[in-house]
Design an enzyme around this catalytic site. Sequence first.
Site, PDB file in Angstrom:
ATOM      1  N   SER A 224      44.938  41.114  40.590  1.00 27.91           N
ATOM      2  CA  SER A 224      46.377  40.323  41.182  1.00 27.91           C
ATOM      3  C   SER A 224      47.142  39.592  40.560  1.00 27.91           C
ATOM      4  CB  SER A 224      45.131  39.123  41.227  1.00 27.91           C
ATOM      5  OG  SER A 224      46.377  37.531  42.443  1.00 27.91           O
ATOM      6  N   ASP A 388      42.005  41.494  52.463  1.00 23.54           N
ATOM      7  CA  ASP A 388      41.383  40.908  51.308  1.00 23.54           C
ATOM      8  C   ASP A 388      41.069  40.096  51.222  1.00 23.54           C
ATOM      9  OD1 ASP A 388      43.094  40.486  49.984  1.00 23.54           O
ATOM     10  OD2 ASP A 388      42.810  41.317  48.419  1.00 23.54           O
ATOM     11  N   HIS A 422      39.029  39.624  48.547  1.00 20.76           N
ATOM     12  CA  HIS A 422      40.585  40.076  47.418  1.00 20.76           C
ATOM     13  C   HIS A 422      39.347  39.435  45.631  1.00 20.76           C
ATOM     14  CE1 HIS A 422      44.183  39.676  45.356  1.00 20.76           C
ATOM     15  NE2 HIS A 422      43.755  38.373  44.331  1.00 20.76           N
TER      16      HIS A 422
END
Length: 446
Positions: A224, A388, A422
């Site tokens: 991320s 995601d 995610h």
Amino acid sequence: MESTPTPPPPQQQQQQRLLPLVVVFLFVVGALPAATHGATSSPHFHPVVLVPGNTCGQLDARLTDEYEPPTPACRGGVRYGSRASAGGGWFRLWENFTALQEDPALSPCYADQLRLVYDPVAGDYRNVPGVDTRVVSFGSTRGFRSDDPARKDVCMERLVEALEEERYAEGENLFGAPYDFRYAPAAPGLPSGVFSDFTSRLRRLVERASERNGGKPVILVTHSLGGLFAMVFLDRTPLPWRRRYIKHFVMLCLGVGGSPLNMWPLAASSIPSSSSLVGSVLTYGNRSFASMFSLLPSPAVYGDTPLVITRAKNYSADDMPEFLSAAGFSDDEVALYRARALPVTLDLRAPLVPLTSIDGVGVPTVDKLVFWDGNFSAKPQVVNGDGDGQINLDTVLALERLIGDDPDQGYFKSILIPNTTHKGVISDELALKRVVSEILGANSIN
């Protein structure tokens, strides 16, 4: 001013472009080493440095007499439930779930002490006066662990465990690079002291990890927001250093160009308050963080595509300054977006080291936000696309174009894992196996 017709029924707005597993731009495939298990690290592995996602860096703080609390209760810090007087020792500021469970009224104190302020004289962000902070356990993965079981899947803890099963060992060939997630890189030439300190420490960590492992270059693994930090770090590091010390860059759950989802927290008071630390503190403090602008949709990816829709006006990535003004940001704050964050977004480039990108797809992900009456304090109607759940597929495809179009990049591999969120990329069993296999495989890729 643009006008827009009445939006269609919500069921017609849901857009899910479910994709199968796709591998693109595969230039070289190395044979994966056989998985081995044992108490000590494998001497054949290249060292791994993990850079976690947003909110995954643990922060300690201490208060000085200069601190002016919003309420008298905030004058003392909180050290796992016991108070520490102003001018006293360090206490856990982020994440101290234990203390908040004992005294939820302390949440406003945490929010205030986590805030950043912009210093126009220094031209940089800093803590609230009277609050000193430090990142916990830099160089180690121990700081990824949380005392909240719900956070176990969020901050690479399961990835650490999976690598340890393959004979990676903490402090030998497995290291962590947590960071203060409130700060962010600024445009070249502008002060960004905390981020610059992080990149200096990361560079030294990579060099030490290599030296400890017989000079082997490092496999850099990010999740991320950590991927954005690593992209900027590599771009601002001399190319000979990159080619000497970086064996492979494995980037999880990040494209280029941000995501429309990140416009939601910035819409004035649009997210309901929460009793959780993450919800209450970040909803309150996020608007003060330097990083709040870092993952906004980039004009280079989204252009004039409407992302926020109202009856009176649509807002695209090209209209981001106007959107921020409408969401309640001051002219000075909008100017900071233009000067500090936007140039970083527009200047992302191929890292020129071997790169494997792994992303989840097939999960409804915000594509557009509809505040039809123009009330940003109301909960928006959401139009979903693919991604995601946090990172929109458009940004992943933009990354593929960015890397694939650079003739100097060399090795690049993009993997899309279907029906994976995610956090699922670093916590779901099957996704974790794929991520670990790619890390192991990077050991043998030339």
